[in-house]
Design a protein around this motif. Structure first.
Motif, PDB file in Angstrom:
ATOM      1  N   ALA A 698       0.672  -1.063   0.117  1.00  0.00           N
ATOM      2  CA  ALA A 698      -0.070   0.117  -0.168  1.00  0.00           C
ATOM      3  C   ALA A 698       0.883   1.327   0.209  1.00  0.00           C
ATOM      4  CB  ALA A 698      -0.923  -0.102   1.154  1.00  0.00           C
ATOM      5  N   ASP A 699       2.109   1.142   0.445  1.00  0.00           N
ATOM      6  CA  ASP A 699       2.821   2.171   0.856  1.00  0.00           C
ATOM      7  C   ASP A 699       3.346   2.798  -0.744  1.00  0.00           C
ATOM      8  OD1 ASP A 699       4.565   4.552   2.010  1.00  0.00           O
ATOM      9  OD2 ASP A 699       6.079   3.018   1.455  1.00  0.00           O
ATOM     10  N   ALA A 700       3.731   1.586  -1.400  1.00  0.00           N
ATOM     11  CA  ALA A 700       4.282   1.923  -2.679  1.00  0.00           C
ATOM     12  C   ALA A 700       3.297   2.545  -3.653  1.00  0.00           C
ATOM     13  CB  ALA A 700       5.143   0.549  -3.248  1.00  0.00           C
ATOM     14  N   ALA A 701       2.020   1.843  -3.484  1.00  0.00           N
ATOM     15  CA  ALA A 701       0.989   2.397  -4.297  1.00  0.00           C
ATOM     16  C   ALA A 701       0.654   3.683  -3.945  1.00  0.00           C
ATOM     17  CB  ALA A 701      -0.236   1.347  -3.984  1.00  0.00           C
ATOM     18  N   ALA A 702       0.628   3.924  -2.724  1.00  0.00           N
ATOM     19  CA  ALA A 702       0.202   5.563  -2.594  1.00  0.00           C
ATOM     20  C   ALA A 702       1.203   6.434  -2.999  1.00  0.00           C
ATOM     21  CB  ALA A 702       0.214   5.835  -1.013  1.00  0.00           C
ATOM     22  N   GLN A 703       2.381   6.147  -3.016  1.00  0.00           N
ATOM     23  CA  GLN A 703       3.657   7.035  -3.471  1.00  0.00           C
ATOM     24  C   GLN A 703       3.514   7.191  -4.956  1.00  0.00           C
ATOM     25  OE1 GLN A 703       7.538   6.874  -2.098  1.00  0.00           O
ATOM     26  NE2 GLN A 703       6.952   5.280  -0.651  1.00  0.00           N
ATOM     27  N   VAL A 704       3.417   5.930  -5.764  1.00  0.00           N
ATOM     28  CA  VAL A 704       3.341   5.955  -7.113  1.00  0.00           C
ATOM     29  C   VAL A 704       2.096   6.904  -7.588  1.00  0.00           C
ATOM     30  CG1 VAL A 704       3.018   4.563  -9.292  1.00  0.00           C
ATOM     31  CG2 VAL A 704       4.575   4.017  -7.607  1.00  0.00           C
ATOM     32  N   VAL A 705       0.842   6.559  -6.821  1.00  0.00           N
ATOM     33  CA  VAL A 705      -0.416   7.138  -7.269  1.00  0.00           C
ATOM     34  C   VAL A 705      -0.011   8.917  -7.143  1.00  0.00           C
ATOM     35  CG1 VAL A 705      -2.696   8.222  -6.492  1.00  0.00           C
ATOM     36  CG2 VAL A 705      -1.939   5.580  -6.784  1.00  0.00           C
ATOM     37  N   ALA A 706       0.819   9.316  -6.122  1.00  0.00           N
ATOM     38  CA  ALA A 706       1.324  10.762  -6.007  1.00  0.00           C
ATOM     39  C   ALA A 706       2.046  11.122  -7.157  1.00  0.00           C
ATOM     40  CB  ALA A 706       2.008  10.964  -4.463  1.00  0.00           C
ATOM     41  N   VAL A 707       2.959  10.411  -7.477  1.00  0.00           N
ATOM     42  CA  VAL A 707       3.722  10.771  -8.571  1.00  0.00           C
ATOM     43  C   VAL A 707       2.984  10.677  -9.860  1.00  0.00           C
ATOM     44  CG1 VAL A 707       5.667   9.826 -10.134  1.00  0.00           C
ATOM     45  CG2 VAL A 707       5.915   9.797  -7.492  1.00  0.00           C
ATOM     46  N   GLN A 708       2.185  10.028 -10.003  1.00  0.00           N
ATOM     47  CA  GLN A 708       1.334   9.929 -11.275  1.00  0.00           C
ATOM     48  C   GLN A 708       0.409  11.046 -11.546  1.00  0.00           C
ATOM     49  OE1 GLN A 708      -0.754   6.137 -10.947  1.00  0.00           O
ATOM     50  NE2 GLN A 708       0.645   5.201 -12.315  1.00  0.00           N
ATOM     51  N   THR A 735       4.686  19.648  -0.250  1.00  0.00           N
ATOM     52  CA  THR A 735       3.840  18.532   0.026  1.00  0.00           C
ATOM     53  C   THR A 735       3.265  18.808   1.422  1.00  0.00           C
ATOM     54  OG1 THR A 735       5.232  16.929   1.229  1.00  0.00           O
ATOM     55  CG2 THR A 735       4.687  16.872  -1.365  1.00  0.00           C
ATOM     56  N   GLU A 736       1.898  18.476   1.756  1.00  0.00           N
ATOM     57  CA  GLU A 736       1.363  18.702   3.104  1.00  0.00           C
ATOM     58  C   GLU A 736       1.036  17.219   3.520  1.00  0.00           C
ATOM     59  OE1 GLU A 736      -2.188  20.166   1.499  1.00  0.00           O
ATOM     60  OE2 GLU A 736      -1.452  22.228   1.148  1.00  0.00           O
ATOM     61  N   ASN A 737       0.765  17.158   5.064  1.00  0.00           N
ATOM     62  CA  ASN A 737       0.363  16.108   5.515  1.00  0.00           C
ATOM     63  C   ASN A 737       1.457  15.025   5.441  1.00  0.00           C
ATOM     64  OD1 ASN A 737      -2.010  17.577   5.815  1.00  0.00           O
ATOM     65  ND2 ASN A 737      -3.068  16.684   4.006  1.00  0.00           N
ATOM     66  N   ASP A 738       2.608  15.211   5.683  1.00  0.00           N
ATOM     67  CA  ASP A 738       3.500  14.107   5.526  1.00  0.00           C
ATOM     68  C   ASP A 738       3.449  13.344   4.336  1.00  0.00           C
ATOM     69  OD1 ASP A 738       4.103  15.212   8.095  1.00  0.00           O
ATOM     70  OD2 ASP A 738       2.960  13.800   9.156  1.00  0.00           O
ATOM     71  N   VAL A 739       2.815  13.497   3.250  1.00  0.00           N
ATOM     72  CA  VAL A 739       3.180  12.827   2.143  1.00  0.00           C
ATOM     73  C   VAL A 739       4.606  12.959   1.450  1.00  0.00           C
ATOM     74  CG1 VAL A 739       2.290  12.519  -0.263  1.00  0.00           C
ATOM     75  CG2 VAL A 739       0.590  13.297   1.324  1.00  0.00           C
ATOM     76  N   LYS A 740       4.940  11.683   1.179  1.00  0.00           N
ATOM     77  CA  LYS A 740       6.377  11.600   0.492  1.00  0.00           C
ATOM     78  C   LYS A 740       6.238  11.595  -0.587  1.00  0.00           C
ATOM     79  CE  LYS A 740       7.111   7.915   3.109  1.00  0.00           C
ATOM     80  NZ  LYS A 740       7.758   6.674   3.208  1.00  0.00           N
ATOM     81  N   LEU A 741       6.918  12.576  -1.566  1.00  0.00           N
ATOM     82  CA  LEU A 741       6.839  12.304  -2.991  1.00  0.00           C
ATOM     83  C   LEU A 741       8.156  11.754  -3.350  1.00  0.00           C
ATOM     84  CD1 LEU A 741       4.922  12.705  -5.195  1.00  0.00           C
ATOM     85  CD2 LEU A 741       5.616  14.958  -5.582  1.00  0.00           C
ATOM     86  N   PRO A 742       8.294  10.814  -3.982  1.00  0.00           N
ATOM     87  CA  PRO A 742       9.541  10.109  -4.595  1.00  0.00           C
ATOM     88  C   PRO A 742       9.681  11.098  -5.592  1.00  0.00           C
ATOM     89  CG  PRO A 742       7.783   8.738  -5.021  1.00  0.00           C
ATOM     90  CD  PRO A 742       6.932   9.979  -4.367  1.00  0.00           C
ATOM     91  N   THR A 743      10.865  12.116  -5.417  1.00  0.00           N
ATOM     92  CA  THR A 743      11.178  12.967  -6.400  1.00  0.00           C
ATOM     93  C   THR A 743      12.119  12.606  -7.655  1.00  0.00           C
ATOM     94  OG1 THR A 743      12.974  13.743  -4.637  1.00  0.00           O
ATOM     95  CG2 THR A 743      11.103  14.810  -4.730  1.00  0.00           C
TER      96      THR A 743
END
Length: 845
Positions: A698-708, A735-743
RNA sequence: GGGCGGUUAGCUCAGUUGGUUAGAGCACCUGCUUUACACGCAGGGGGCCGACAGUUCGAGUCUGUCACCGCCCACCA
């Protein structure tokens, strides 16, 4: 590698794999393997037929199921074979003989049957070759034919047994006579057509001279066989006439006037001429009133001697004209008017069905039907979609005797012998002289009804029968639910003590693109072989599945093209992965280390679960759609781009591609097998274990969704402002709310250089995203002010609309009061976000 | 006459237990010879969900009526 760069030539590649699959021996089912079995009996195509789209769809469905269960480690058996198709095949051969100036009646039965067998030998392998070309993994080593000797023995055995149990009997009965074919046909073999006839009112003089009775009919020629006139018992107009007689004009016969409930008071004249020999309803009335039966039309379709000297030998049409002329001369025609109604025509010969009384063999179905009704009611046999179970039950609950004899030569000849008044039913001719065998054959569906067990060697107790009966799934179109499915259930229960299959999947009917039925004679047929030549068998298989549905669908060639494009896409993806050193067949799955790997592995896991569920529910078009989007959207558009940017690893890419190929293999066996081999796969994907399901990350999915989301926003920004894709942009991510965006991933996919706060030159532009914002720095002189204003104005409009909608909902007290609290809260959150976005946008104007 | 299924974007079709912002493919428009793929990539336009009425805070989704299309069954001579 095969074909030009970027292309894939199905024509070169596909035939190779067909051979490899057959050579592997994997298509031959082993009844002694001890493994759990999965069996499908193919609806046997006409032995001399050729592949049409119905076959392409139906058998693709079956092959998907078969391949899926084979990969899952089951002992699979796809029962293979063809049907002798009595009427259809005999008609083909008769047509060929006619072209040569020959006639079966002149050549005799034996010589004719030799011709049919020769025809079968010549054309019989045609359809099986075409099924092979589609990649269908039937057990070709056990090909069966409904006229093979062992099969024929099973048919005879069932007939004799049903006779001995008292279900089969011989009777004079009204049948649908097909004068074109010279045979009775079942009531499932006719079709209605609209016809304008003339409704004629004819006066029948009362015998006592006290007047006349006027009847209405569209078939005046049958009056020659009238044996009564019927009126409704409650019809006051005629009450006084019941019990009297009238004199049948032209014939002079004195016939009774009877009362019968069947007669409608308000139709025609309210008086019905009764011709028991030539109308099903009149036949019933005749039985109720014990009326004589006088046949005036013969089995050759012509008027008989009973019709009288003036009419014998005429066709019914000619006779009708003559009768009317004669009646007019006698001034007995009272009225004539056009009358539009529907009448039955033979599906077989296209000729108008002539209801006749004829001595035929029947099978009473009531005893056989009872357990077959229960089997569907209690779920032993399950229909998908379920409403077809209801259709089945309605028919079964009103089942009628089945006329099983056909006046043909090609088929299972009745095991019945006659000597004078004696009748003998048995598998061998009875002892003694003077016995003559009934020349008729059985309805083709009689032998088809035994298909699921006769193909496995019944009545012998074979290993195959033990291992593979009952079968699991029957896939077919709805038009043969009564003709075939119901009868298989009845016969399976009667002779095996068990239903022949647990699931019946009724697939859609593919119509012509214009909505008409697909048929050769209408010129609306589409040749699957041409589609294969153009797009390959994989493309056709995929396209057919995409079109499959619970309702009828129009054929759309684009779906086949879409399948072809998926084939090409898989091929090119494979080339990329292979080019970077990706391989399949790792002994242990490589551990996903990068974000891209983790995300894609998780997506594959989801897709595996989704496809399993879809297959269990027979949702084939969704299966095809899911595979398409997994490959195009997730694997190619995002994951392979991450791979190119070194955000994924070739080891994992090879492994994940392997899982995708395994998942797609049942649908597109050729391309997946080819890709697998290019990637270094050992053995065959055909017998490869199914796609592996790992864990959801789920963590990887959330990050990739953010990247997308961020990447898409950047791309839209570029397009709106006319910034070329290759121009690097300096972007800062907030970013807000501690979202990590894989830059790193963002930088490579969006083509931007990520910068830290404040350090950049240029003007600042803000792109809002759901979890923060992207800040773009550009030199003032590069900014297209007009385009930018247009973009911002458009965005403001969009957000304002959203805001208005949300505010409207929250202004509604009833919504706030009655809707679930979390919905209201969600709406409040939206308002806050929209308001913030709006403010940010307005600032930029 | 009875029953069943359908009516959603120009076309072919999806739309879970009603949640307000309806999806896909094709077609269309605009960019892009980005080193797997132009059978491609990216961005975009397009829908009073057959009509009417009802239930509900809320209906493509539920109810009723109607219209049209398709199929099955029964077959008023």
């Amino acid at each position: 590698m095969t074909g030009a760069p970027g292309r894939f030539s199905p024509d070169e590649v596909e035939p190779r794999w067909i051979e490899a699959w057959e050579r592997s021996g994997a298509l031959r089912a082993d009844p002694n393997s001890g493994r759990e079995t999965y069996t499908i009996a193919i609806p046997p195509p006409n032995v001399t037929g050729s592949l049409h789209l119905g076959h392409a769809l139906n058998n693709t469905i079956q092959d998907v199921l078969i391949r899926y269960h084979r990969m899952a480690g089951k002992e699979v058996m796809w029962i293979c074979g063809t049907d002798h198709a009595g009427i259809a095949t005999q008609a083909q051969v008769e047509k060929k003989l006619a072209a040569e100036g020959q006639d079966r009646r002149e050549m005799g039965r034996d010589a004719f049957l030799d011709e049919v067998w020769a025809w079968k030998d010549l054309h019989g392998s045609n359809i099986l070759g075409q099924l092979r070309r589609m990649g269908f993994t039937l057990d070709y080593s056990r090909e069966r034919f409904t006229m093979d000797a062992p099969y024929a023995a099973a048919v005879v055995r069932v007939f004799v047994d049903l006779y001995e149990k008292g279900h089969i009997y011989r009777d004079n009965y009204m049948v649908n006579w097909d004068p074109g074919l010279g045979s009775a046909i079942s009531d499932l073999e006719d079709e209605e057509r609209e016809v304008t006839d003339t409704m004629v009112s004819i006066a029948y003089p009362l015998t006592d001279g006290s007047g006349e009775l006027v009847v209405a009919t569209v078939r005046p020629e049958t009056m020659l066989g009238d044996t009564a006139v019927a009126v409704n018992p409650n019809d006051e107009r005629y009450a006084a006439l019941v019990g009297k007689t009238c004199t049948l004009p032209l014939v002079g016969r004195e016939i009774p006037i009877i009362a019968d409930e069947y007669v409608e008071l308000d139709f025609g004249t309210g008086a019905l001429k009764v011709t028991p020999a030539h109308d099903p309803n009149d036949f019933e009335i005749g039985r109720r009133h014990d009326l004589p039966v006088i046949g005036v039309i013969g089995e050759d379709g012509l008027m008989t001697a009973e019709a009288g000297e003036a009419y014998v030998g005429l066709t019914p049409d000619q006779c009708k004209k003559r009768v009317l002329a004669d009646l007019r001369e006698l001034s007995l025609v009272r009225d004539e008017k056009d009358y539009l109604h529907t009448v039955p025509f033979s599906q077989r010969s296209g000729v108008r069905v002539e209801p006749l009384i004829s001595l035929q063999w029947f099978c009473d179905m009531t005893a056989l039907a009872a357990p077959a009704i229960a089997a569907v009611e209690n779920g032993d046999v399950k229909f998908t979609p379920p409403h077809w179970g209801g259709v089945y039950l309605r028919w079964m609950n009103e089942i009628r005797p089945w006329c099983v004899s056909r006046q043909l030569w090609w088929g299972h000849q009745l095991p019945v012998w006659y000597r004078g008044e004696e009748i003998y039913v048995g598998s061998e001719a009875p002892a003694g002289d003077g016995w003559e065998r009934d020349p008729d054959v059985l309805d083709t569906w009689f032998s088809s009804a035994l298909w699921p067990f006769a193909t496995l060697g019944w009545p012998e107790k074979t290993a195959e029968l033990k291992a593979f009966y009952p079968t699991q799934t029957l896939s077919t179109a709805r038009d043969i639910i009564f003709l075939w499915v119901a009868r298989m259930v009845m016969m399976g229960i009667e002779y095996m003590g068990e239903v022949p299959f647990s699931d019946v999947y009724i697939h859609s009917v593919i119509q012509a693109p214009d909505g008409r039925r697909m048929s050769k004679s209408l010129g609306t047929g589409i040749d699957p072989l041409e589609l294969i030549a153009e797009h390959g068998a994989d493309g056709l298989r995929f396209g057919m599945l995409l079109m499959s549905s619970q309702q009828d669908v129009r054929f759309s060639p684009e779906k086949v093209k879409q399948g072809r494009q998926l084939v090409t896409k898989l091929w090119n993806a494979t080339r990329l992965v292979a080019g970077r050193g990706g391989k399949v067949g790792a002994a242990t799955a490589p551990t996903p280390a990068t974000l891209g790997d983790r995300w894609m592995a998780s997506r594959v896991t989801e897709a595996v679960a989704e496809c399993d569920a879809l297959l269990a529910r027979f949702e084939f078009s969704k299966l095809a759609d899911a595979l398409y989007h997994l490959v195009f959207d997730d694997f190619c558009d995002w994951y392979l781009e991450l791979l190119k940017a070194d955000e994924a690893t070739p080891e994992v890419a090879g492994d994940l591609l392997e899982q995708i190929l395994a998942l797609a293999h049942p649908v597109m066996p050729f391309i997946t097998e080819e890709c697998w081999s290019v990637l270094g796969g050992e053995g065959l994907l055909l017998t490869h274990p199914p796609a592996r399901a790992g864990a959801i990350d789920a963590d990887a999915a959330a990050q990739v969704v953010a990247v997308q989301e961020a990447v898409v926003a950047m791309r839209a920004f570029r397009t709106d402002l006319g910034i070329p894709p290759r121009e690097r942009l300096a972007v800062r991510v907030v970013t807000e709310n501690d979202v990590k965006l894989p830059t790193a991933a963002l930088g490579s996919l969006a083509g931007v250089d990520l910068v830290e706060a404040g350090g950049s030159d240029g003007e600042l532009r803000v792109i809002p995203i759901s979890f923060g914002r992207l800040e773009v720095f550009r030199a003032a002189e590069e900014i297209d002010v007009e385009a930018e204003r247009a973009r911002i104005t458009r965005e403001i409009g969009r957000v304002e609309d959203e805001l208005k909608r949300s505010e409207g909902m929250l202004a509604n007290e009833k919504f706030v009061g009655r809707a679930p609290a979390e919905l209201v809260a969600a709406e409040r959150e939206k308002i806050a976000r929209f308001a913030a976005e709006l403010a940010a946008l307005k600032e930029q104007l």
